[in-house]
Design an enzyme around this catalytic site. Structure first.
Site, PDB file in Angstrom:
ATOM      1  N   LEU A 127       0.868  -1.185   0.102  1.00  0.00           N
ATOM      2  CA  LEU A 127       0.044   0.117  -0.022  1.00  0.00           C
ATOM      3  C   LEU A 127       0.767   1.183  -0.003  1.00  0.00           C
ATOM      4  CD1 LEU A 127      -2.920  -0.723   2.537  1.00  0.00           C
ATOM      5  CD2 LEU A 127      -3.090  -0.768  -0.091  1.00  0.00           C
ATOM      6  N   GLY A 128       1.835   0.956   0.598  1.00  0.00           N
ATOM      7  CA  GLY A 128       2.989   2.516   0.513  1.00  0.00           C
ATOM      8  C   GLY A 128       3.969   2.353   1.603  1.00  0.00           C
ATOM      9  N   GLY A 158       5.590   4.451   4.923  1.00  0.00           N
ATOM     10  CA  GLY A 158       5.668   5.732   5.395  1.00  0.00           C
ATOM     11  C   GLY A 158       7.017   6.046   6.219  1.00  0.00           C
ATOM     12  N   SER A 159       6.904   7.030   7.238  1.00  0.00           N
ATOM     13  CA  SER A 159       8.121   7.601   7.870  1.00  0.00           C
ATOM     14  C   SER A 159       8.618   6.310   8.562  1.00  0.00           C
ATOM     15  CB  SER A 159       7.783   8.718   8.790  1.00  0.00           C
ATOM     16  OG  SER A 159       6.638   8.331   9.576  1.00  0.00           O
ATOM     17  N   GLY A 166       7.091   2.961   8.663  1.00  0.00           N
ATOM     18  CA  GLY A 166       6.417   1.490   8.367  1.00  0.00           C
ATOM     19  C   GLY A 166       6.394   1.209   6.823  1.00  0.00           C
ATOM     20  N   LYS A 194       1.404  -3.474   8.967  1.00  0.00           N
ATOM     21  CA  LYS A 194       2.417  -2.186   9.129  1.00  0.00           C
ATOM     22  C   LYS A 194       3.740  -2.818   9.774  1.00  0.00           C
ATOM     23  CE  LYS A 194       1.209   2.699   9.042  1.00  0.00           C
ATOM     24  NZ  LYS A 194       0.796   3.850   9.979  1.00  0.00           N
ATOM     25  N   ASP A 226      -1.670  14.508  13.264  1.00  0.00           N
ATOM     26  CA  ASP A 226      -1.383  14.440  11.597  1.00  0.00           C
ATOM     27  C   ASP A 226      -2.671  14.443  10.997  1.00  0.00           C
ATOM     28  OD1 ASP A 226       0.435  14.174   9.792  1.00  0.00           O
ATOM     29  OD2 ASP A 226       0.951  12.140   9.731  1.00  0.00           O
TER      30      ASP A 226
HETATM   31  N1  LIG Z   1      -6.093   1.172   8.372  1.00  0.00           N
HETATM   32  C1  LIG Z   1      -5.857   1.630   7.177  1.00  0.00           C
HETATM   33  N2  LIG Z   1      -6.742   1.288   6.321  1.00  0.00           N
HETATM   34  C2  LIG Z   1      -6.936   1.579   5.047  1.00  0.00           C
HETATM   35  N3  LIG Z   1      -5.487   1.966   4.282  1.00  0.00           N
HETATM   36  C3  LIG Z   1      -4.636   2.400   5.133  1.00  0.00           C
HETATM   37  C4  LIG Z   1      -4.548   2.047   6.552  1.00  0.00           C
HETATM   38  N4  LIG Z   1      -3.454   2.607   7.107  1.00  0.00           N
HETATM   39  C5  LIG Z   1      -2.618   2.957   5.992  1.00  0.00           C
HETATM   40  N5  LIG Z   1      -3.358   2.929   4.949  1.00  0.00           N
HETATM   41  C6  LIG Z   1      -2.944   3.348   3.512  1.00  0.00           C
HETATM   42  O1  LIG Z   1      -1.588   2.740   3.490  1.00  0.00           O
HETATM   43  C7  LIG Z   1      -0.484   3.593   2.686  1.00  0.00           C
HETATM   44  C8  LIG Z   1       0.610   4.068   3.662  1.00  0.00           C
HETATM   45  O2  LIG Z   1       0.076   4.463   5.021  1.00  0.00           O
HETATM   46  P1  LIG Z   1       1.198   4.739   6.075  1.00  0.00           P
HETATM   47  O3  LIG Z   1       0.614   5.053   7.285  1.00  0.00           O
HETATM   48  O4  LIG Z   1       2.142   3.427   6.317  1.00  0.00           O
HETATM   49  O5  LIG Z   1       2.058   5.918   5.482  1.00  0.00           O
HETATM   50  P2  LIG Z   1       1.934   7.435   4.799  1.00  0.00           P
HETATM   51  O6  LIG Z   1       0.750   7.660   5.550  1.00  0.00           O
HETATM   52  O7  LIG Z   1       1.882   7.287   3.553  1.00  0.00           O
HETATM   53  O8  LIG Z   1       3.062   8.290   5.316  1.00  0.00           O
HETATM   54  P3  LIG Z   1       3.360   8.564   6.832  1.00  0.00           P
HETATM   55  O9  LIG Z   1       3.614   7.571   8.061  1.00  0.00           O
HETATM   56  O10 LIG Z   1       4.792   9.197   6.734  1.00  0.00           O
HETATM   57  O11 LIG Z   1       2.568   9.617   7.039  1.00  0.00           O
HETATM   58  C9  LIG Z   1      -1.416   5.018   2.612  1.00  0.00           C
HETATM   59  O12 LIG Z   1      -1.927   5.262   1.343  1.00  0.00           O
HETATM   60  C10 LIG Z   1      -2.769   4.913   3.421  1.00  0.00           C
HETATM   61  O13 LIG Z   1      -3.784   5.268   2.804  1.00  0.00           O
END
Ligand SMILES: Nc1ncnc2c1ncn2[C@@H]1O[C@H](COP(=O)(O)OP(=O)(O)OP(=O)(O)O)[C@@H](O)[C@H]1O
Length: 269
Positions: free
Chosen positions: A34-35, A37-38, A40, A57, A150
């Site tokens: 999915l992506g 983040g800082s 994970g 995560k 955030d």
């Molecule tokens: N519980 C969830 N349900 C649906 N999508 C999620 C969920 N948690 C995270 N995502 C999706 O997964 C992706 C990565 O999320 P993550 O929180 O790891 O990093 P981020 O938000 O991109 O970065 P950062 O943590 O640096 O703000 C994002 O596109 C987010 O929308």
């Protein structure tokens, strides 16, 4: 900045091995990445015993030291919260090489996707409609003594007409101490990260402006302030100013909801 750091930054996955779709981690099978983040790496997965969609995560190896705190904070705070608009925390996994949080997958698109990918445009009434929905959840979160810190458009999802708030990696309990380096930060970073409820209101001020600017057509070349540019009611402007702490500040989400309700321009009394 050291030279390697300069080159490292655009490659957040450098040195990390991603799980392929189909990989099994305990009772979860990875469906897609999915992506990142800082702290994970995030995957969509399926729980093999319930067939439910979940989010895994994973704490990034390269961020083991700096990522440990947000990872543990997200765990602690999700454990404390129980609300339909907040992902439920299902489990924590440590398989010897990686640590994971397993949480509820929230359906929907983020407001960032809706505005920037799908070109959605929001009126004054729409912007305050969604702000109201978010504030109802924020009121619950604050009542549990949690500050999200955030509340940005990529962290708020919309599905049908329901919202969800995700990404609690920067969240803190109101009783937690500020970071040691807090006093060295720029004033803007302090506004966004101070452990106070007003930090979330400040972020929501930006959230509303993002929604309002989605339907803004710039006429002249000269850039003006949002107060001059946006054609919205004085009452709405006053609410936004107060969210930013420009004209006094709100003490609670309830107080903001009351002001929204009083505003007839956006469907109030
Ligand atoms: N519980 C969830 N349900 C649906 N999508 C999620 C969920 N948690 C995270 N995502 C999706 O997964 C992706 C990565 O999320 P993550 O929180 O790891 O990093 P981020 O938000 O991109 O970065 P950062 O943590 O640096 O703000 C994002 O596109 C987010 O929308």
């Amino acid at each position: 900045m050291e030279v390697w750091k300069k080159f490292w930054k655009p490659f957040p996955l450098w040195g990390e091995r991603l799980h392929k779709p189909g990989s099994v981690i305990e009772r979860y099978v990875v469906q897609k990445f999915l992506g990142v983040g800082s702290y994970g790496i995030t995957y969509l997965a399926e729980d093999l015993s319930t067939h439910q969609k979940v989010v895994l995560k994973q704490l990034r190896k390269r961020r083991k030291t700096t990522g440990e705190r947000p990872f543990q904070k997200e765990r602690e705070i999700l454990q404390k919260l129980s609300h339909p608009a907040v992902p439920a925390l299902y489990a924590e996994i440590n398989d010897g090489s990686h640590q994971y949080l397993v949480m509820e997958y929230k359906e929907g698109l983020t407001f960032e996707q809706l505005i920037f990918q799908f070109g959605k445009k929001y009126s004054e009434k729409d912007a305050f409609h969604y702000l109201t929905k978010i504030l109802e959840v924020v009121q619950y979160i604050h009542d549990q003594n949690v500050v999200h810190r955030d509340l940005r458009i990529p962290n708020i999802l919309l599905y049908n007409d329901s919202i969800s708030i995700i990404d609690f990696g920067l969240s803190r309990l109101i009783t937690d101490e500020e970071e040691e380096s807090f006093h060295k930060w720029e004033p803007e970073k302090q506004r966004m990260r101070k452990i106070s409820f007003q930090t979330d209101f400040y972020a929501l001020g930006h959230f509303v402006l993002f929604l309002l600017y989605s339907s803004f057509d710039q006429k002249g070349k000269k850039e003006k302030s949002w107060e001059e540019e946006l054609d919205i009611s004085v009452e709405s402007k006053n609410i936004i100013k107060k969210l930013f702490g420009m004209d006094g500040s709100y003490r609670s989400a309830e107080e903001i909801l009351e002001d929204i309700q009083k505003n007839s321009e956006i469907g109030g009394e």
